[in-house]
Design a protein around this motif. Sequence first.
Motif, PDB file in Angstrom:
ATOM      1  N   LEU A 242      33.407  45.405  44.851  1.00 46.50           N
ATOM      2  CA  LEU A 242      32.838  44.150  44.202  1.00 46.50           C
ATOM      3  C   LEU A 242      33.604  44.014  43.500  1.00 46.50           C
ATOM      4  CD1 LEU A 242      31.004  41.142  44.738  1.00 46.50           C
ATOM      5  CD2 LEU A 242      28.735  43.380  43.714  1.00 46.50           C
ATOM      6  N   ALA A 243      33.267  44.871  41.984  1.00 43.78           N
ATOM      7  CA  ALA A 243      34.832  44.654  40.672  1.00 43.78           C
ATOM      8  C   ALA A 243      35.609  43.812  41.727  1.00 43.78           C
ATOM      9  CB  ALA A 243      34.313  45.753  40.085  1.00 43.78           C
ATOM     10  N   CYS A 244      36.526  44.540  42.290  1.00 40.27           N
ATOM     11  CA  CYS A 244      37.995  44.134  42.834  1.00 40.27           C
ATOM     12  C   CYS A 244      37.777  42.752  43.531  1.00 40.27           C
ATOM     13  CB  CYS A 244      38.075  45.402  43.900  1.00 40.27           C
ATOM     14  SG  CYS A 244      39.147  46.736  43.044  1.00 40.27           S
ATOM     15  N   VAL A 245      36.679  42.699  44.022  1.00 36.96           N
ATOM     16  CA  VAL A 245      36.635  41.364  44.431  1.00 36.96           C
ATOM     17  C   VAL A 245      36.489  39.988  44.027  1.00 36.96           C
ATOM     18  CG1 VAL A 245      35.707  40.125  46.308  1.00 36.96           C
ATOM     19  CG2 VAL A 245      35.800  41.928  47.026  1.00 36.96           C
ATOM     20  N   THR A 246      36.080  40.178  43.138  1.00 35.68           N
ATOM     21  CA  THR A 246      34.856  39.238  42.114  1.00 35.68           C
ATOM     22  C   THR A 246      35.902  39.017  40.545  1.00 35.68           C
ATOM     23  OG1 THR A 246      33.134  40.119  41.939  1.00 35.68           O
ATOM     24  CG2 THR A 246      33.324  39.330  40.150  1.00 35.68           C
ATOM     25  N   ARG A 247      36.923  40.452  40.059  1.00 37.49           N
ATOM     26  CA  ARG A 247      38.719  39.893  39.653  1.00 37.49           C
ATOM     27  C   ARG A 247      39.264  39.323  40.275  1.00 37.49           C
ATOM     28  NH1 ARG A 247      38.227  45.208  37.797  1.00 37.49           N
ATOM     29  NH2 ARG A 247      39.209  45.730  39.992  1.00 37.49           N
ATOM     30  N   TRP A 248      39.046  39.996  40.959  1.00 36.78           N
ATOM     31  CA  TRP A 248      40.408  39.123  42.399  1.00 36.78           C
ATOM     32  C   TRP A 248      39.864  36.804  42.700  1.00 36.78           C
ATOM     33  CZ3 TRP A 248      39.181  34.969  46.707  1.00 36.78           C
ATOM     34  CH2 TRP A 248      40.224  34.406  47.145  1.00 36.78           C
ATOM     35  N   HIS A 249      38.968  36.503  42.425  1.00 36.44           N
ATOM     36  CA  HIS A 249      38.481  35.831  42.212  1.00 36.44           C
ATOM     37  C   HIS A 249      38.304  34.677  41.084  1.00 36.44           C
ATOM     38  CE1 HIS A 249      35.399  32.646  42.627  1.00 36.44           C
ATOM     39  NE2 HIS A 249      35.318  32.325  44.299  1.00 36.44           N
ATOM     40  N   HIS A 250      37.971  35.504  40.057  1.00 37.65           N
ATOM     41  CA  HIS A 250      38.233  34.957  38.610  1.00 37.65           C
ATOM     42  C   HIS A 250      39.641  34.962  38.387  1.00 37.65           C
ATOM     43  CE1 HIS A 250      34.364  35.461  38.063  1.00 37.65           C
ATOM     44  NE2 HIS A 250      34.427  36.455  37.615  1.00 37.65           N
ATOM     45  N   GLU A 251      40.629  35.749  38.659  1.00 38.30           N
ATOM     46  CA  GLU A 251      42.421  35.890  39.077  1.00 38.30           C
ATOM     47  C   GLU A 251      43.210  34.870  38.861  1.00 38.30           C
ATOM     48  OE1 GLU A 251      43.820  39.284  39.597  1.00 38.30           O
ATOM     49  OE2 GLU A 251      42.931  40.612  37.974  1.00 38.30           O
ATOM     50  N   MET A 252      42.429  33.893  40.631  1.00 38.37           N
ATOM     51  CA  MET A 252      42.717  32.901  40.682  1.00 38.37           C
ATOM     52  C   MET A 252      42.023  31.582  40.126  1.00 38.37           C
ATOM     53  SD  MET A 252      44.932  33.714  43.789  1.00 38.37           S
ATOM     54  CE  MET A 252      44.220  32.984  45.004  1.00 38.37           C
ATOM     55  N   GLU A 253      41.177  31.318  39.833  1.00 40.14           N
ATOM     56  CA  GLU A 253      40.826  30.495  39.176  1.00 40.14           C
ATOM     57  C   GLU A 253      40.085  29.848  40.576  1.00 40.14           C
ATOM     58  OE1 GLU A 253      43.135  28.470  36.978  1.00 40.14           O
ATOM     59  OE2 GLU A 253      43.637  30.299  35.330  1.00 40.14           O
ATOM     60  N   PHE A 254      39.538  30.522  41.495  1.00 34.68           N
ATOM     61  CA  PHE A 254      39.077  29.695  42.895  1.00 34.68           C
ATOM     62  C   PHE A 254      37.624  28.451  42.253  1.00 34.68           C
ATOM     63  CE2 PHE A 254      40.001  31.063  47.186  1.00 34.68           C
ATOM     64  CZ  PHE A 254      38.502  30.127  47.736  1.00 34.68           C
ATOM     65  N   LYS A 255      36.891  29.074  41.265  1.00 33.65           N
ATOM     66  CA  LYS A 255      35.284  27.876  40.620  1.00 33.65           C
ATOM     67  C   LYS A 255      36.181  26.692  40.703  1.00 33.65           C
ATOM     68  CE  LYS A 255      31.560  27.990  38.456  1.00 33.65           C
ATOM     69  NZ  LYS A 255      30.926  28.859  37.727  1.00 33.65           N
ATOM     70  N   SER A 256      36.956  26.824  39.755  1.00 39.35           N
ATOM     71  CA  SER A 256      37.695  25.354  38.859  1.00 39.35           C
ATOM     72  C   SER A 256      38.480  24.918  39.811  1.00 39.35           C
ATOM     73  CB  SER A 256      38.065  25.485  37.794  1.00 39.35           C
ATOM     74  OG  SER A 256      39.576  26.158  37.968  1.00 39.35           O
ATOM     75  N   LYS A 257      39.803  25.245  40.785  1.00 39.87           N
ATOM     76  CA  LYS A 257      39.803  24.965  42.135  1.00 39.87           C
ATOM     77  C   LYS A 257      39.433  24.111  43.319  1.00 39.87           C
ATOM     78  CE  LYS A 257      43.623  25.990  39.707  1.00 39.87           C
ATOM     79  NZ  LYS A 257      44.792  26.944  39.217  1.00 39.87           N
ATOM     80  N   VAL A 258      37.941  24.622  43.384  1.00 41.04           N
ATOM     81  CA  VAL A 258      37.841  24.286  44.538  1.00 41.04           C
ATOM     82  C   VAL A 258      36.086  23.615  44.254  1.00 41.04           C
ATOM     83  CG1 VAL A 258      37.532  24.761  46.921  1.00 41.04           C
ATOM     84  CG2 VAL A 258      39.007  25.743  45.706  1.00 41.04           C
TER      85      VAL A 258
END
Length: 545
Positions: A242-258
């Motif tokens: 889960l830490a890996c998946v969360t890290r990927w989401h943060h690094e992609m800046e997913f929250k601010s982009k979509v």
Amino acid sequence: MGSEIHRPLADFPANIWEDPLTSFSKSSLGTDTFKEKHSMLKEAVKESFMSSKANPIENIKFIDALCRLGVSYHFERDIVEQLNKSFDCLDFNQTVRQEGCDLYTVGIIFQVFRQFGFKLSTDVFKKFKDENGKFKGHLVADAYGMLSLYEAAQWGTHGEDIIDEALAFSHSHLKEISSRSSPHLAIRIKNSLKHPYHKGISRIETRQYISYYEKEVSCDPTLVEFAKIDFNLLQLLHREELACVTRWHHEMEFKSKVTYTRHRITEAYLWSLGTYFEPQYSQARVITAIALILFTALDDMYDAYGTVEELERFTDAMEKWLPAAPNGIPDSMKFIYHATVDFYDKLDEELEKEGRSGCGFHLKKSLQKTANGYMQEAKWLKKDYIATFDEYKENAILSSGYYALIAMTFARMTDVAKLDAFEWLSSHPKIRVASEIISRFTDDISSYEFEHKREHVATGIDCYMKQFGVSKEIAVDAMGNIVSDAWKDLNQELMRPHAFPFPLLMRVLNLSRVIDVFYRYQDAYTHPEFLKEHIVSLLIETIPI
């Protein structure tokens, strides 16, 4: 893109897990000690399993305990070998059908055989019927027997009338039975009525069963300690993933982009964990969870953001698999396009390096088919068109997204998912179609009210009401029956002989189980507070030993 563009935005509930990792205990003190203890206990449990073979019926009860406690994966080969012997043994088959073998025992035997793909005949239940062909009234006094019958009846296939009757009979009495049972048995009955073991997510079932089993008189202390340590050690691995998946989401800046999508990192990981929990599928879980985050963004983009013109450009680019996002679409859609195409291209490269040439092509094709299904729904919404139920059902197979998701769960199953497995999946095998129907229609039933609060394409319920001129209640019942029939199809496809390796079929079953847990009563993926207790029990709280 001017603000005057009309967008069918949804008011999705916020993410409730800003950073679930902060809830975890950081301490891994004593892990090595637990691993040593685990190894020692595993040998003791294996010894108990081997010695139980002297009595085939007790052996199957032991197998049932191993499955429900979540540790059967350690002994899978031995279990299948033993079940094979018992299934073909005349003495064993006669014993099961004799009066001395009670309802509780027969129910367990039926479940265990079918769970591993052995189609034990339903005639084992005939002796529990009276001269009028009804289940005997005195059975209602046997709480364990009635629960066992109810759980066994989940494994029915088409044409098994006695199983349909067993399900109706046991279900009609269990609520009353739970009111006069011991507290821990009452909780188990209540859990089973909500999600039977066969339709539950295995980690959730294991967590609940450990709590139940340790209060039973027949509890084997060695077995329960082994199950607890095994659960906690796996939990450490699951947290890392889960830490890996969360890290990927943060690094992609997913929250601010979509900004308009449902941000469901933890829930996407739970979906993936429901598909496979065993340690050998660690990489597969991470990849599947990331894919689910991308699929969620795609679903919400088609459903609650893009205009038809923008979505046509997007779909056309994906159909051609263009390396760059098309012009004339908003930046957020370009981001989704690049993130998705890059993810699939990278995965394709890895598969090629592993000598699994052609598998990546089928992964992309499954995604393109899903996008086409979404596109069709967007066009229907634009035209304000209510499809016939037949039209809807045909497109629903695509818009469920389950072809793309099943294919993704195969991607990291390196040993068994070769090119022929992907080709088979693309040929619409019955098990895939059953899972897609379960996914689409269970979701339609549970999310009906929420979807009608906004601009949304007609659901399966609306289409059924229109085509057949019936009320919403009748349409819901009819779709519930379609889902029940799909479960029977799925059960049948799990029976031996198998056209493809059993682990692949198990992914399809497990993905269908996730749907039952996430969507049977409400759309818990959209409304994550309904999954909170499961996330806490599986990923945050360890089991005290």
